[in-house]
Design a protein around this motif. Structure first.
Motif, PDB file in Angstrom:
ATOM      1  N   TYR A  83       0.836  -1.203   0.000  1.00 38.68           N
ATOM      2  CA  TYR A  83       0.000   0.000   0.000  1.00 38.68           C
ATOM      3  C   TYR A  83       0.871   1.255   0.000  1.00 38.68           C
ATOM      4  CZ  TYR A  83      -3.256   3.546   1.697  1.00 38.68           C
ATOM      5  OH  TYR A  83      -4.003   4.702   1.849  1.00 38.68           O
ATOM      6  N   LEU A  84       1.855   1.307   0.874  1.00 36.64           N
ATOM      7  CA  LEU A  84       2.710   2.489   0.979  1.00 36.64           C
ATOM      8  C   LEU A  84       3.519   2.709  -0.301  1.00 36.64           C
ATOM      9  CD1 LEU A  84       4.034   2.054   4.632  1.00 36.64           C
ATOM     10  CD2 LEU A  84       2.277   3.649   3.830  1.00 36.64           C
ATOM     11  N   ILE A  85       4.048   1.628  -0.875  1.00 33.44           N
ATOM     12  CA  ILE A  85       4.849   1.755  -2.093  1.00 33.44           C
ATOM     13  C   ILE A  85       3.988   2.225  -3.258  1.00 33.44           C
ATOM     14  CG2 ILE A  85       6.189   0.456  -3.790  1.00 33.44           C
ATOM     15  CD1 ILE A  85       7.124  -1.328  -1.446  1.00 33.44           C
ATOM     16  N   ASP A  86       2.785   1.670  -3.381  1.00 29.95           N
ATOM     17  CA  ASP A  86       1.907   2.064  -4.486  1.00 29.95           C
ATOM     18  C   ASP A  86       1.400   3.486  -4.325  1.00 29.95           C
ATOM     19  OD1 ASP A  86       2.321  -0.369  -5.608  1.00 29.95           O
ATOM     20  OD2 ASP A  86       0.204  -0.935  -5.756  1.00 29.95           O
ATOM     21  N   VAL A  87       1.165   3.918  -3.099  1.00 29.13           N
ATOM     22  CA  VAL A  87       0.764   5.316  -2.877  1.00 29.13           C
ATOM     23  C   VAL A  87       1.890   6.246  -3.307  1.00 29.13           C
ATOM     24  CG1 VAL A  87       0.312   7.047  -1.100  1.00 29.13           C
ATOM     25  CG2 VAL A  87      -0.924   4.884  -1.064  1.00 29.13           C
ATOM     26  N   ALA A  88       3.108   5.911  -2.936  1.00 26.44           N
ATOM     27  CA  ALA A  88       4.254   6.735  -3.339  1.00 26.44           C
ATOM     28  C   ALA A  88       4.368   6.785  -4.865  1.00 26.44           C
ATOM     29  CB  ALA A  88       5.536   6.186  -2.720  1.00 26.44           C
ATOM     30  N   LYS A  89       4.151   5.656  -5.513  1.00 29.75           N
ATOM     31  CA  LYS A  89       4.245   5.624  -6.970  1.00 29.75           C
ATOM     32  C   LYS A  89       3.136   6.456  -7.621  1.00 29.75           C
ATOM     33  CE  LYS A  89       4.215   2.595 -10.987  1.00 29.75           C
ATOM     34  NZ  LYS A  89       3.817   1.273 -11.528  1.00 29.75           N
ATOM     35  N   SER A  90       1.988   6.530  -6.979  1.00 27.51           N
ATOM     36  CA  SER A  90       0.866   7.273  -7.562  1.00 27.51           C
ATOM     37  C   SER A  90       1.158   8.760  -7.687  1.00 27.51           C
ATOM     38  CB  SER A  90      -0.400   7.057  -6.731  1.00 27.51           C
ATOM     39  OG  SER A  90      -0.304   7.721  -5.474  1.00 27.51           O
ATOM     40  N   TYR A  91       2.133   9.270  -6.940  1.00 25.87           N
ATOM     41  CA  TYR A  91       2.501  10.686  -7.018  1.00 25.87           C
ATOM     42  C   TYR A  91       3.640  10.928  -8.012  1.00 25.87           C
ATOM     43  CZ  TYR A  91      -0.362  11.623  -2.906  1.00 25.87           C
ATOM     44  OH  TYR A  91      -1.423  11.760  -2.018  1.00 25.87           O
ATOM     45  N   SER A  92       4.097   9.874  -8.679  1.00 31.50           N
ATOM     46  CA  SER A  92       5.188  10.010  -9.647  1.00 31.50           C
ATOM     47  C   SER A  92       4.601  10.263 -11.034  1.00 31.50           C
ATOM     48  CB  SER A  92       6.047   8.743  -9.655  1.00 31.50           C
ATOM     49  OG  SER A  92       5.327   7.660 -10.223  1.00 31.50           O
ATOM     50  N   ASN A  93       5.505  10.351 -12.023  1.00 30.66           N
ATOM     51  CA  ASN A  93       5.044  10.546 -13.401  1.00 30.66           C
ATOM     52  C   ASN A  93       4.612   9.248 -14.066  1.00 30.66           C
ATOM     53  OD1 ASN A  93       7.478   9.266 -13.715  1.00 30.66           O
ATOM     54  ND2 ASN A  93       8.435  10.873 -14.933  1.00 30.66           N
ATOM     55  N   GLY A  95       6.312   6.786 -15.089  1.00 32.10           N
ATOM     56  CA  GLY A  95       7.167   6.391 -16.207  1.00 32.10           C
ATOM     57  C   GLY A  95       7.947   5.133 -15.907  1.00 32.10           C
ATOM     58  N   LEU A  96       8.951   4.873 -16.750  1.00 35.53           N
ATOM     59  CA  LEU A  96       9.742   3.655 -16.625  1.00 35.53           C
ATOM     60  C   LEU A  96      10.515   3.619 -15.312  1.00 35.53           C
ATOM     61  CD1 LEU A  96      10.948   1.043 -17.785  1.00 35.53           C
ATOM     62  CD2 LEU A  96      12.671   2.452 -18.934  1.00 35.53           C
ATOM     63  N   THR A  97      11.125   4.756 -14.939  1.00 37.60           N
ATOM     64  CA  THR A  97      11.904   4.798 -13.701  1.00 37.60           C
ATOM     65  C   THR A  97      11.027   4.491 -12.496  1.00 37.60           C
ATOM     66  OG1 THR A  97      13.424   6.431 -14.646  1.00 37.60           O
ATOM     67  CG2 THR A  97      13.391   6.219 -12.246  1.00 37.60           C
ATOM     68  N   ALA A  98       9.837   5.086 -12.475  1.00 41.05           N
ATOM     69  CA  ALA A  98       8.910   4.838 -11.373  1.00 41.05           C
ATOM     70  C   ALA A  98       8.503   3.372 -11.320  1.00 41.05           C
ATOM     71  CB  ALA A  98       7.681   5.725 -11.511  1.00 41.05           C
ATOM     72  N   PHE A  99       8.253   2.783 -12.483  1.00 43.36           N
ATOM     73  CA  PHE A  99       7.873   1.366 -12.539  1.00 43.36           C
ATOM     74  C   PHE A  99       8.990   0.471 -11.988  1.00 43.36           C
ATOM     75  CE2 PHE A  99       8.313  -2.599 -14.990  1.00 43.36           C
ATOM     76  CZ  PHE A  99       7.163  -3.250 -14.588  1.00 43.36           C
ATOM     77  N   LEU A 100      10.228   0.719 -12.430  1.00 44.59           N
ATOM     78  CA  LEU A 100      11.351  -0.108 -11.985  1.00 44.59           C
ATOM     79  C   LEU A 100      11.603   0.042 -10.490  1.00 44.59           C
ATOM     80  CD1 LEU A 100      13.849   0.418 -14.947  1.00 44.59           C
ATOM     81  CD2 LEU A 100      12.376  -1.555 -14.507  1.00 44.59           C
ATOM     82  N   LEU A 101      11.538   1.288  -9.987  1.00 42.85           N
ATOM     83  CA  LEU A 101      11.739   1.511  -8.554  1.00 42.85           C
ATOM     84  C   LEU A 101      10.623   0.872  -7.739  1.00 42.85           C
ATOM     85  CD1 LEU A 101      12.960   5.229  -8.492  1.00 42.85           C
ATOM     86  CD2 LEU A 101      14.325   3.168  -8.096  1.00 42.85           C
ATOM     87  N   ASP A 102       9.405   0.945  -8.259  1.00 41.40           N
ATOM     88  CA  ASP A 102       8.262   0.329  -7.588  1.00 41.40           C
ATOM     89  C   ASP A 102       8.448  -1.178  -7.448  1.00 41.40           C
ATOM     90  OD1 ASP A 102       5.234   0.202  -6.854  1.00 41.40           O
ATOM     91  OD2 ASP A 102       5.401  -1.128  -8.588  1.00 41.40           O
ATOM     92  N   GLN A 103       8.820  -1.837  -8.539  1.00 36.92           N
ATOM     93  CA  GLN A 103       9.011  -3.286  -8.495  1.00 36.92           C
ATOM     94  C   GLN A 103      10.218  -3.667  -7.635  1.00 36.92           C
ATOM     95  OE1 GLN A 103       6.867  -5.596  -9.660  1.00 36.92           O
ATOM     96  NE2 GLN A 103       5.577  -3.815 -10.083  1.00 36.92           N
ATOM     97  N   LEU A 104      11.271  -2.868  -7.711  1.00 34.37           N
ATOM     98  CA  LEU A 104      12.453  -3.137  -6.885  1.00 34.37           C
ATOM     99  C   LEU A 104      12.103  -3.038  -5.402  1.00 34.37           C
ATOM    100  CD1 LEU A 104      15.480  -3.665  -6.643  1.00 34.37           C
ATOM    101  CD2 LEU A 104      15.857  -1.196  -6.811  1.00 34.37           C
TER     102      LEU A 104
END
Length: 249
Positions: A83-93, A95-104
């Motif tokens: 939940y916390l990781i996906d919320v943080a990602k929702s405020y990003s653009n 893009g690819l960097t956000a996707f990779l950091l999210d999965q990592l």
């Protein structure tokens, strides 16, 4: 080792929950409402359910050696971190960097929780054999450094092409070249020289139409020079790496 089975089950649960059981409408809802998104809460619930199922399947298969309550707490922790990781990602653009950091981030949490649950910390600190480091260095060399080298070798002819109309994707040739060299290196390391020939033949077929329609001979020669340089660098580095790996055995 049976602890590895649990890690694989947790990773399977993550892939199913993140890529197969999350409709696009849930993603759009999360991007719009962020931490208030009801679909995000539903998505997290799916992850917790899948993680708990993975833990129970593992316990059932290996004789219930671990506390079932700990399995529930672990699933809740996985869901909370997700939940916390996906919320943080929702405020990003998004893009690819956000996707990779999210999965990592997700995979790191799963690895740490799995280690704590099974008391298996043998993977840290990582002890990579010298052969692995050499292979990693070689792949890095055939990507951007090789592109820079090819660009420098063809630099003297580039001004003659500036007057030509720009066609194709922006930097498309650069990324095609990097992918081509990575594939060539992989095929050489796997001793699949037939696949090398297939790749070169496939590229030639796709490139033939572009080059045959080209109005400027300079463009054709420039593309051929770049392609041959890319192939030569990949094969030379790949064959050199195979020789070094053979010497290190």
């Amino acid at each position: 080792m049976h602890e590895t089975d649990l890690l694989l089950l947790l990773l399977l649960a993550h892939v199913l929950g993140d890529f197969y059981l999350q409709p696009l409408s849930w993603v759009k809802d999360r991007l719009q409402w962020h931490f208030k998104s009801p679909k995000l809460q539903l998505h997290v619930s799916v992850h917790m359910g899948l993680s708990l199922l993975a833990l129970w399947l593992w316990q059932w298969g290996y004789g219930w050696q671990h506390d079932s309550l700990m399995a529930v707490l672990l699933a809740l922790t996985i869901g909370g971190s997700h939940y916390l990781i996906d919320v943080a990602k929702s405020y990003s653009n998004n893009g690819l960097t956000a996707f990779l950091l999210d999965q990592l981030a997700h995979l790191t949490v799963l690895l740490l929780l799995w280690s704590a649950y099974t008391d298996n910390w043998h993977w840290w600190p990582p002890q990579l054999p010298a052969q692995w480091l050499l292979v990693a260095l070689t792949y890095l060399l055939v990507l951007t450094p090789a592109s820079v080298l090819i660009g420098q070798l063809l630099r003297s002819w580039r001004p003659e092409l500036l007057a030509l109309p720009v066609q194709g994707l922006l930097a498309g040739g650069h990324y095609i070249g990097m992918l081509e060299r990575a594939l060539l290196l992989t095929f050489v390391l796997l001793d699949q020289f037939g696949a090398v020939g297939f790749l070169l033949a496939a590229k030639s077929i796709f490139r033939f139409g572009d080059l045959s329609r080209a109005q400027d001979v300079k463009f054709t020669e420039y593309v051929l020079l770049g392609t041959l340089l890319s192939i030569s660098i990949s094969l030379d580095i790949g064959l050199s790496l195979r020789w070094l790996l053979g010497e290190m055995v």
